[in-house]
Design an enzyme around this catalytic site. Structure first.
Site: not given
Length: 852
Positions: A126, A301
């Site tokens: 990312e 997460e």
């Protein structure tokens, strides 16, 4: 970062002509310690006769075959992109290349453990870095199935998104792992983690009856410190909460959590294979704040497995929704389904303060930001995207109700699983579930920037009975929007025991510049009025004079942590806005922090204390304030309960500030154990804190650092040594650190450690000569280094310690010359400049404050 950018227009154009079916990625990790083999087969449909490109950051490209036709790599590849001409309706693309291992925490990161010389790899993709490992259409809306086949040393473990298969023999000393294809996911959440990682395994039963294998991984040298059962407990609590709230079973086949070395962020939501920074493995005694932070991160997460991984934003302008949603849900889950029931207190002092700080920078932006290219999104992993967005979601939940909010979310997952969405897709479901028109709310909260300020305006009669109660709302000229708020007003009185207790709560909607609250008229004025009690709204608050006087005298007497923390936050915000003298804040902290019960609040207050001392106190009074504060922290450490969290935090804070002869004597005595505090274990991490204090104070040099490295020959020890060496207060030590950072000879975390040590000075004049050098080099750094490395340098070495009009003038000259050539660098330097502007204003306010 030349040639590495991707614009939104390019991504949209590519998505209009390309639809990707699958990737087969074959990686050879046995080639060398510099490069690895990367062979990619992509199957995709396209508008016949069109051309496009695929992203591939490579060391070399050996061959490119499109639909059976060999293309000349020297003509179609520039090392970043590969041009694909004359596409067919159905296409098969085969690219054979070598890619580079990274040491920046981007792409496929390679690390050698100094303890056992073993190699550990992990991916971090990312935003735009899966292209560093394989050829890929690098944008979130071109989802596909990914099948990885990996050849690696035979004694390694290899982990990816799909369950790990039994490996087959390859060449001598190597095996090959052939993973099954994933479901359709975005490339940035694919993952590869490889090396001799060790694992603790468990399982749970999903809401649909499936058995979900669980794994917690770490390097061999850290396994003795890994408390896997705590991670499993949090994971089970998170699964239970999210599956119930979302009405959707966990979408993947397994759930691995891997602690990896030299990680840049807190964690990354790779589908079924989440990576975490190794600081969350506690080799020394952690503070309770760190334990809670890890818990929130684990839940954050896990929430991404649904929001972000199962349903993904179409383009990065909706990054905020991914991160804000996970941030909000992780705190909600912690508060409602774990032992961390005071997590909203933590959210206020940590996350909301981050949001307020970010939202008052010149670079502030709407939550729904306009993201034109990858450089835009890289600098948008900020307090708006995470913390303000989460705060506004909490406000929305307070307005529409949690059950209605979650009902909308459940419909959203039902309709959009495995696809890409935009904000209106979610808002439609929330409107349908709540029965509210959210268009105006969305416009005011998501499409405008800035934070409002609320104040209570109270009138009473001679008997202290309230005759008028109103809440005034203001906004700054640059961001004048007045917003609606759902909030509570709390009334607090001192009881006979001296405790500050809530005696009344009034929940209401606030809108416009003035909102009358007739329900409070006729009540006796309490000792303290708290606007935004329970912290439902995203707003700055100011206490009226009477309430502020009560809070100042009785801050420690609140029976609950959240209202006390709201007062702490309001006072700190007033210091940052140059409304309250910084020395008053220092006195308030030192007089009350010994009674504070929340570890994260203590941690943040100590950070704010340092900021006040370093930047906000009038320079003529700063030396005396620093000496007195360090002495008081030493008293607090000695007076704290034996073995308590506060004892550890006060000791570390004292070591950070210690600089007089007597103070450094005490630090040295703690390190040598000639002084001992009952219950305090001087373990590996605390030893480095104490030694670095001595280095920064001129009491220890290179030989002492090398001796400590013999005692602690780990990667954590090596990082601490980088900080300690750079903290030595000599021109030679500072020059060595500066040159190593600018030259790029360090890994990402080594560089971060060296920058930290370089800035560790008791006298800012020691590094004042680097101001001109910074501006002479930062432009070249930005153009020549990867984003993560360049960003660290641009922000970490900015001369913020040189608080002067001269620093502002030099900064402005640089920004003027930079112009529009690099918007991301421009933004980072503008944000750093603002810290100097605030410091000058705060120092002036402190100089004009009451006598001390």
């Amino acid at each position: 970062m030349p040639g590495m950018n991707l614009t939104r227009e390019e991504a949209q154009a590519r998505a209009e002509i390309v639809n990707v079916d699958s990737y087969e990625v074959v990686l050879d990790l046995t080639v060398s310690d510099k490069v690895f083999g990367s062979h990619t087969t992509v199957r995709f449909s396209a508008t016949e006769g069109t051309s496009t490109f695929i992203d591939a950051v490579t060391s070399c490209v050996r061959s490119v075959n499109l639909n059976g036709v060999e293309l000349d790599p020297t003509e179609v590849s520039d090392g970043v992109r590969i041009t694909l001409p004359d596409l067919a309706a159905e296409n098969t693309l085969v690219i054979d290349a070598d890619a580079l291992y990274m040491n920046t925490g981007e792409g496929l990161h390679r690390f050698v453990d100094p303890v056992d010389a073993e190699v550990y790899l992990y991916s971090q993709f990312e935003v735009p870095d899966s292209r560093r490992m394989f050829a890929v259409f690098e944008q979130p809306d071109l989802k596909a199935a990914f099948a990885f086949t990996v050849t690696a040393p035979a004694h390694w473990d290899v982990i990816s998104n799909a369950p790990t298969p039994e490996p087959l023999d390859a060449h001598e000393g190597a095996k090959t792992w052939a993973f099954s294809p994933t479901d359709r996911i975005s490339s940035y959440i694919t993952a590869l983690i490889a090396g001799p990682y060790q694992c603790v395994r468990s399982e749970l039963t999903s809401s649909d009856g499936r058995t979900i294998p669980l794994g917690v991984f770490a390097r061999a040298s850290l396994m003795k410190h890994l408390d896997a059962e705590n991670i499993f407990t949090l994971t089970r609590q998170g699964f239970e909460f999210f599956e119930e709230q979302f009405g959707t079973p966990y979408p993947f086949e397994k759930y691995d959590q891997l602690f990896v070395p030299e990680f840049n962020a807190g964690a990354m939501e790779n589908a079924g294979a989440v990576t975490f920074l190794e600081s969350y493995i506690f080799r020394s005694r952690p503070t309770e704040a760190m334990v809670e932070r890890r818990a929130i991160t684990v839940l954050h997460e896990l929430a991404h497995m649904w929001f972000g991984d199962l349903v993904t934003m179409r383009w990065w302008n909706d990054l905020w929704l991914n991160e804000s949603f996970a941030e909000f849900m992780s705190t909600l889950a912690a508060a409602q389904n774990t032992e961390f029931t005071s997590s909203w207190t933590t959210f206020n002092i940590l996350e909301k303060n981050w949001a307020y700080r970010q939202d008052q920078l010149p670079s502030t932006h709407p939550i729904k930001a306009e993201i034109n290219d990858l450089e835009d999104v890289l600098v948008n992993f900020d307090g708006i995207t995470y913390a303000k967005g989460a705060s506004v979601l909490r406000q929305l939940v307070a307005w529409v109700g949690q059950e209605q909010f979650m009902a909308g979310v459940r419909q959203y997952f039902d309709k959009h699983a495995w696809t890409n969405t935009e904000l209106p897709d979610l808002m439609r479901e929330l409107e349908a579930a709540s029965g509210r028109d959210l268009s105006q709310w969305s416009k005011l909260w998501l499409e405008t920037a800035g934070v409002n300020t609320l104040r209570a305006r109270i009138e009473t009669d001679a008997s202290s009975v309230i005759t008028s109660f109103a809440i005034d709302q203001s906004a700054i000229e640059e961001h004048p929007v007045i917003r609606p708020h759902r909030l509570a007003v709390g009334f607090y009185d001192l009881d006979s025991s001296g405790s500050l207790m809530r005696v009344h709560r009034e929940e209401l909607d606030v809108a416009g510049e003035t909102t009358d609250v007739p329900a409070l008229v006729g009540r006796k004025r309490p000792d303290l009025v708290l606007v935004n009690d329970d912290d439902l709204a995203y707003t700055k608050i100011r206490l009226d004079a009477s309430s502020l006087a009560t809070a100042t005298e009785h801050l420690k007497d609140f029976t609950d942590s959240l209202p006390r923390t709201l007062v702490w936050s309001a006072v700190w915000d007033a210091v940052r806005d140059a409304e309250t003298p910084a020395r008053d804040f220092v006195e308030l902290v030192l007089g009350n922090i010994g009674h504070e019960t929340d570890s994260t609040v203590v941690m943040v207050l100590l950070r704010q204390l340092n900021t006040a001392l370093d930047y906000y106190i009038d320079r003529g009074h700063a030396p005396a304030a620093r000496r007195a504060t360090a002495d008081r922290l030493w008293e607090l450490a000695r007076d704290a309960k034996a073995g308590s969290d506060a004892q550890l935090q006060f000791t570390t804070a004292f070591a950070n500030l210690a600089h007089t002869g007597a103070q450094l004597d005490a630090v040295g005595a703690l390190l040598s154990a000639t002084i001992e505090l009952e219950g305090l274990t001087v373990d590996a991490d605390l030893r480095w804190d104490l030694l670095t204090s001595l280095c920064a104070g001129g009491r220890a040099e290179a030989a002492a650092i090398e001796a400590e490295l013999v005692r602690d020959a780990t990667s954590t020890g090596q990082l601490a040594a980088h900080t300690a060496r750079a903290a030595i207060p000599t021109a030679e030590a500072k020059r060595t650190a500066w040159d190593a950072v600018i030259a790029g000879t360090l890994s990402n975390l080594e560089q971060r450690a060296a920058i930290s040590g370089f800035n560790r000075v008791h006298d800012p004049k020691l590094i004042s000569s680097y101001l001109e050098e910074y501006f002479a080099s930062v432009g070249t750094v930005w153009k020549s280094k990867s984003y993560e490395i360049a960003q660290q340098i641009a922000t970490g070495l900015y001369p913020s310690a040189q608080v002067s009009e001269s620093t502002l003038a030099t900064t402005d000259a640089f920004l003027g010359a930079l112009g529009d050539s690099s918007p991301a660098l421009h933004r980072l330097i503008v944000e750093s400049r603002e810290s100097v502007v605030r410091a000058l204003a705060a120092q002036a306010a402190d100089a004009e404050g009451t006598a001390h």
